[in-house]
Design a protein around this motif. Structure first.
Motif, PDB file in Angstrom:
ATOM      1  N   ALA A  99       0.831  -1.206   0.000  1.00 33.46           N
ATOM      2  CA  ALA A  99       0.000   0.000   0.000  1.00 33.46           C
ATOM      3  C   ALA A  99       0.865   1.256   0.000  1.00 33.46           C
ATOM      4  N   SER A 100       1.946   1.240   0.777  1.00 30.89           N
ATOM      5  CA  SER A 100       2.808   2.414   0.883  1.00 30.89           C
ATOM      6  C   SER A 100       3.455   2.762  -0.450  1.00 30.89           C
ATOM      7  N   LYS A 101       3.827   1.756  -1.213  1.00 27.22           N
ATOM      8  CA  LYS A 101       4.464   2.009  -2.511  1.00 27.22           C
ATOM      9  C   LYS A 101       3.567   2.834  -3.433  1.00 27.22           C
ATOM     10  N   LEU A 102       2.260   2.631  -3.310  1.00 26.96           N
ATOM     11  CA  LEU A 102       1.343   3.355  -4.191  1.00 26.96           C
ATOM     12  C   LEU A 102       1.330   4.850  -3.907  1.00 26.96           C
ATOM     13  N   GLY A 103       1.851   5.238  -2.749  1.00 26.81           N
ATOM     14  CA  GLY A 103       1.901   6.651  -2.400  1.00 26.81           C
ATOM     15  C   GLY A 103       3.197   7.332  -2.793  1.00 26.81           C
ATOM     16  N   THR A 104       4.046   6.632  -3.526  1.00 23.49           N
ATOM     17  CA  THR A 104       5.312   7.224  -3.973  1.00 23.49           C
ATOM     18  C   THR A 104       5.405   7.195  -5.488  1.00 23.49           C
ATOM     19  N   LYS A 105       6.126   8.144  -6.020  1.00 28.15           N
ATOM     20  CA  LYS A 105       6.282   8.218  -7.472  1.00 28.15           C
ATOM     21  C   LYS A 105       7.037   7.003  -7.987  1.00 28.15           C
ATOM     22  N   GLU A 106       8.041   6.577  -7.222  1.00 29.49           N
ATOM     23  CA  GLU A 106       8.881   5.462  -7.668  1.00 29.49           C
ATOM     24  C   GLU A 106       8.159   4.116  -7.510  1.00 29.49           C
ATOM     25  N   GLY A 107       7.317   4.001  -6.496  1.00 32.74           N
ATOM     26  CA  GLY A 107       6.704   2.705  -6.206  1.00 32.74           C
ATOM     27  C   GLY A 107       5.332   2.498  -6.797  1.00 32.74           C
TER      28      GLY A 107
END
Length: 447
Positions: A99-107
């Motif tokens: 879930a956290s990755k979806l909140g980053t440009k890279e992830g």
């Protein structure tokens, strides 16, 4: 507006806001309920008898609580096999990371492969199957139940299906929905054009496929829902042999495989020589890791399995997946990867041990009360033979609910072969299991 042909026309003005209805164009509830579309109902749905089993159990439970509001806080469910223990820390960390990755440009990630992330398919093949299947034979999905319907869509309306009796009701109900069956016989409560394979205490709840008419598709669940029976290597070798002789495809439901603790009992049909030529396996993380609400499963279709014309079955299932499914959630697949880490597998073992101890408590209690009991060793379900004095299995369900406020599942809900039995689920919290058993000891003693 509705045309005289019964077609609803929606204008762009109606859609001025995607969420908020325009008050000056609002259609009243009364208006909606007086209109009928000019579309004929699918006649196969009219063949279905009543609602699906588990919502029906929920409905009866709700009616009981409405009629007995003072008993609401005493209700204990040993009914539907829904996990109750929290998702363990390492596995949960995988979901959180996804879930956290979806909140980053890279992830951030959008649509993925409909067949599932390559890393997860590879990990399933290696960690759970020890390399006896390949990653490209794994189709990741949102659950085994959903995949059974997708398989039915692939097989189509012309096949004949064979099911264990009793069995998980999805196999029968999806066959009816797909148009594979005739009507239900009112006396036998069996659908015409389905082959029912009797599973009784006398045959160890394992079907003798050789003794019944040929079917195109044979559904087999081990460890079994509802009986709790786990198929032996010899039993699976026999049914694989008969499927080859009859030219049938075996759909093997292994959703409860991690509950097997008896040495030598197969956890996958692909442990059996020759299975790759005749078998499909469906499985799920639901009971492995408490993913009943998270939703993640998989289906294995060997590259060597073909239809009568030589077409690889895998190709057609891939067509279903790429057409009707956009892939399992990226977040959930991250959780699936964590499940298959060594730490995640250890957490799964701990969860399974917890539920198996629950099953043992239920089994021992019912045996001490004088009942014949099956399952509950390599499975989370305990299948209890009812005395004739309790009437039908639905009568027993109502009696037990009224006397003890414990929800169970009547065996008849799994098919006519389940009449005279009751299924108890070990997925409740330990305190609830112990309390239910204490109530049984005061209300269910066989004279």
């Amino acid at each position: 507006m509705w045309t005289t042909a019964g077609i609803l026309i929606v204008t762009t003005a109606t859609l001025a806001s995607a969420f908020v209805p325009q008050t000056n164009h609002a259609i009243t509830r009364a208006t909606i309920t007086t209109l009928e579309a000019g579309v004929e109902r699918n006649p196969n749905f009219a063949k279905l008898q009543g609602g699906y089993l588990f919502p029906e159990i929920g409905r009866r439970r709700t009616v009981y609580m409405e009629e007995n509001p003072e008993m609401k806080d005493r209700i204990i469910s040993l009914g539907i096999g829904d996990t109750t223990q929290p998702i363990p820390p390492h596995i949960l960390s995988g979901l959180v990371e996804g879930a956290s990755k979806l909140g980053t440009k890279e992830g951030y990630s959008g649509y993925g492969a409909e067949q599932g992330q390559a890393a997860l398919r590879e990990k399933i093949a290696q960690k759970l199957y020890k390399g006896i299947i390949s990653a490209d034979e794994v189709f990741v999905s949102d659950g085994a139940k959903c995949d059974i319907m997708r398989l039915q869509q692939m097989f189509g309306p012309l096949v004949v299906s064979a099911v264990q009796d009793p069995s998980y009701p999805v196999y029968v109900d999806t066959s009816v929905m797909m148009g594979q069956t005739g009507d239900q016989d009112k006396e036998t409560r069996q659908y015409n054009k389905i082959v029912y394979m009797p599973c009784t205490p006398e045959n160890g709840f394992f079907p003798d496929y050789a003794s019944v008419p040929r079917a195109d598709v044979v559904y087999l669940c081990s460890p079994n829902n509802p009986t709790g029976a786990a198929a032996t290597k010899e039993q699976l070798e026999e049914i694989i042999k008969v499927c080859k002789e009859k030219g049938s495809i075996l759909v093997f439901d292994a959703a409860y495989a991690p509950f097997i603790r008896t040495p030598g009992v197969p956890k996958s049909v692909f442990e059996i020589e020759g299975a790759r030529d005749v078998a499909i396996e469906v499985n799920s993380f639901s009971k492995y890791a408490g993913f009943t609400g998270v939703r993640l499963g998989w289906t294995v279709i060997p590259s060597t399995l073909t239809f009568a014309d030589g077409t690889p079955v895998r190709n057609d299932f891939n067509r279903v997946m790429t057409t009707a499914f956009n892939g399992a959630s990226n977040i959930v697949q991250s959780g699936g990867l964590a499940c298959l880490d060594d730490e995640g597998l250890a957490e799964i073992d701990t969860l399974i041990d917890y539920y198996l101890e629950n099953a043992k408590i239920l089994r021992v209690t019912m045996e001490e009360l004088g009942y014949q009991v099956y399952g509950g060793t390599d499975a989370p379900y305990v299948f209890v033979k009812l005395p004739e004095s309790m009437g039908s299995s639905w009568d027993a369900f109502s009696f037990i609910l009224g006397k003890t406020q414990v929800v169970t599942i009547p065996g008849a809900g799994f098919g006519p072969g389940g009449e005279g039995f009751l299924r108890l689920s070990a997925f409740a919290p330990r305190a609830s299991i112990e309390e239910a058993c204490a109530r049984f000891k005061t209300a269910l003693v066989i004279p």
